[in-house]
Design an enzyme around this catalytic site. Structure first.
Site, mmCIF file in Angstrom:
data_model
loop_
_atom_site.group_PDB
_atom_site.id
_atom_site.type_symbol
_atom_site.label_atom_id
_atom_site.label_comp_id
_atom_site.label_asym_id
_atom_site.label_seq_id
_atom_site.Cartn_x
_atom_site.Cartn_y
_atom_site.Cartn_z
ATOM 1 N N TYR A 127 42.978 30.979 -24.887
ATOM 2 C CA TYR A 127 42.529 30.857 -23.491
ATOM 3 C C TYR A 127 43.641 31.355 -22.561
ATOM 4 C CZ TYR A 127 40.979 28.281 -19.282
ATOM 5 O OH TYR A 127 40.589 27.925 -18.023
ATOM 6 N N LYS A 149 33.535 21.161 -19.991
ATOM 7 C CA LYS A 149 32.446 21.932 -20.587
ATOM 8 C C LYS A 149 31.330 20.993 -21.042
ATOM 9 C CE LYS A 149 35.091 25.250 -19.504
ATOM 10 N NZ LYS A 149 36.209 25.759 -20.281
ATOM 11 N N ASP A 190 42.745 24.186 -29.658
ATOM 12 C CA ASP A 190 41.791 24.094 -28.558
ATOM 13 C C ASP A 190 40.403 24.116 -29.207
ATOM 14 O OD1 ASP A 190 40.028 24.582 -26.444
ATOM 15 O OD2 ASP A 190 41.524 25.711 -25.314
ATOM 16 N N ARG A 204 47.045 3.593 -13.141
ATOM 17 C CA ARG A 204 47.394 4.847 -13.836
ATOM 18 C C ARG A 204 47.514 4.660 -15.341
ATOM 19 N NH1 ARG A 204 52.674 5.738 -13.762
ATOM 20 N NH2 ARG A 204 53.012 5.530 -11.538
#
Ligand SMILES: *Cc1c(COP(=O)(O)O)cnc(C)c1O
Length: 398
Positions: free
Chosen positions: A117, A214, A189, A62
């Site tokens: 968003y 994206k 963002d 992790r």
């Protein structure tokens, strides 16, 4: 050591070169071009002493592997020297929430652009509010006048340019100057332009977020988020991501690395084809306006031209007032444009949208029904011919 990096100062390399060589160290892996995919939780130590001292570069799956390091390092090199580190998250939304949590505490106030968003707004209103952080929304085009909205406890100004669905540009340097003068951090963002077309950290942003889902992924088969931090914000961001236990699966990181290598050429094509289709749509009699900051007709064009070096394939189209069924007939007649959320893959998409229900600081009234278009990597002539088919169905249905 990657030979291409020997003796060439990284700052002098162009973005496409950084995309090709970033984060790779073939001769640390028997000469193989790509960093191996480490599937890992446990890491073994030879002796009790080594274990107790946690000797070595890695400690636990992790907390990082050579695979995660390769992706983070490649992204860091693209951001440039202002970037102190990049955190990898399992989605763009997780990147947004981790960035906000790393910079806010109970009693703080955050200013968020009204064009943000949708799920970011939901996180602020439904989660941050429960932990004593208050949110107010501001007009995305406010620029330096953001100073007037800042309260003594305003710790963060959250930006996104252009806006989700609505595509308003923001004057990031002016907002950053005003925020920093009052001791607040600026989060952005930056999914639309990515660091290839907007160097957010160089323009005053302290934490720059991408939905890697994206264009980093680029093939509609990956969920990934990234947060790039400057010197001031990196250690708190890293600690928060570790504390939350967020990490990305090794195969997904490998898809991110694979996508990154071709991101420059893909984005250039999305930019070129997107602008061609946007210009074509702007000339159509059915269209009121096209929401694309690279068009000179766009209200945000001057800011885009000053601060950005390109555009992606995502923009909006506002039709002249017409019945919804004409817009639906237009969308239903398209054969090359999928109808689906998300974007950034190689394929074109078109969906109807209305921002009005999400707005609280500004009104969304573009003058007619709106459609969001993502232009993929298909032949642009074919894409335009398909839109002509859509307009024929539109005319028949109106
Ligand atoms: C898609 C998107 C996100 C969320 O990313 P996920 O990876 O889907 O969680 C955040 N911001 C913007 C601007 C987006 O388009």
């Amino acid at each position: 050591m990657n030979k291409a990096e020997d003796g060439v100062p990284k700052a002098e390399l162009k973005p496409d070169t950084k995309l090709a060589i970033g984060g790779r160290d073939p001769f640390a892996h028997h000469g193989y071009v790509n960093t191996p995919v480490y599937h890992a939780s446990t890491l073994l130590y030879r002796t009790a002493e080594d274990f107790l001292a946690r000797r070595g570069q890695y400690f636990y799956g992790r907390r990082g592997t050579p695979t995660s390091e390769a992706l983070a390092l490649a992204l860091q090199e693209i951001e440039g020297p202002a970037c102190a580190g990049v955190a990898l998250l399992p989605s763009g939304l997780a990147a947004i929430s981790a960035a906000l949590l790393s910079t806010l505490k109970a009693g703080d106030h955050v200013l968020v652009t009204d064009s943000v968003y949708g799920p970011t707004r939901k996180f602020c209103d439904s989660v941050l509010s429960r932990y004593g952080v208050t949110t107010s929304y501001y007009d995305p085009t406010i620029g330096g006048r953001i100073a007037e909205l800042m309260q003594p406890d305003t710790r963060v100004v959250f930006t996104e340019a252009p806006g989700s669905l609505s595509f308003e540009m923001q004057d990031i340097p002016a907002i950053a100057a005003a925020a920093h003068a009052r001791g607040a951090l600026v989060l952005m963002d930056n999914t639309w332009a990515s660091p290839l077309y907007f160097r957010a950290l160089d323009k005053g942003v302290d934490l720059s977020i991408q939905s890697g889902t994206k264009y980093i992924g680029g093939h509609s088969d990956l969920m990934l988020g990234t947060v790039s931090a400057n010197q001031e914000t990196w250690s708190k961001l890293k600690d928060m991501v570790f504390a939350l236990g967020l990490c990305v699966g090794p195969d997904d990181m490998n898809l991110g690395l694979r996508g990154l290598r071709t991101m420059g050429v893909r984005l250039a094509r999305h930019y070129e084809s997107g602008l061609k289709v946007a210009r074509w749509l702007e000339q159509r009699p059915e269209v009121l306006r096209v929401l694309h900051p690279a068009l000179p007709s766009d209200p945000g064009h001057a800011i885009w031209k000053r601060d950005f070096t390109g555009a992606c394939g995502l923009f909006g189209v506002v039709f002249k007032p017409v019945l919804d069924k004409a817009v639906h007939a237009f969308l239903n007649a398209l054969t090359l444009y999928g109808m689906g959320a998300s974007w950034g893959g190689y394929e074109s998409l078109a969906i109807p949208f209305d921002c009005a229900p999400y707005r609280s600081a500004t009104a969304w009234a573009p003058g007619g029904p709106a459609v969001r278009i993502h232009i993929g990597l298909e032949d642009v002539g074919d894409l335009i011919a398909d839109l002509e088919r859509g307009f024929a169905a539109f005319a028949a249905a109106r």
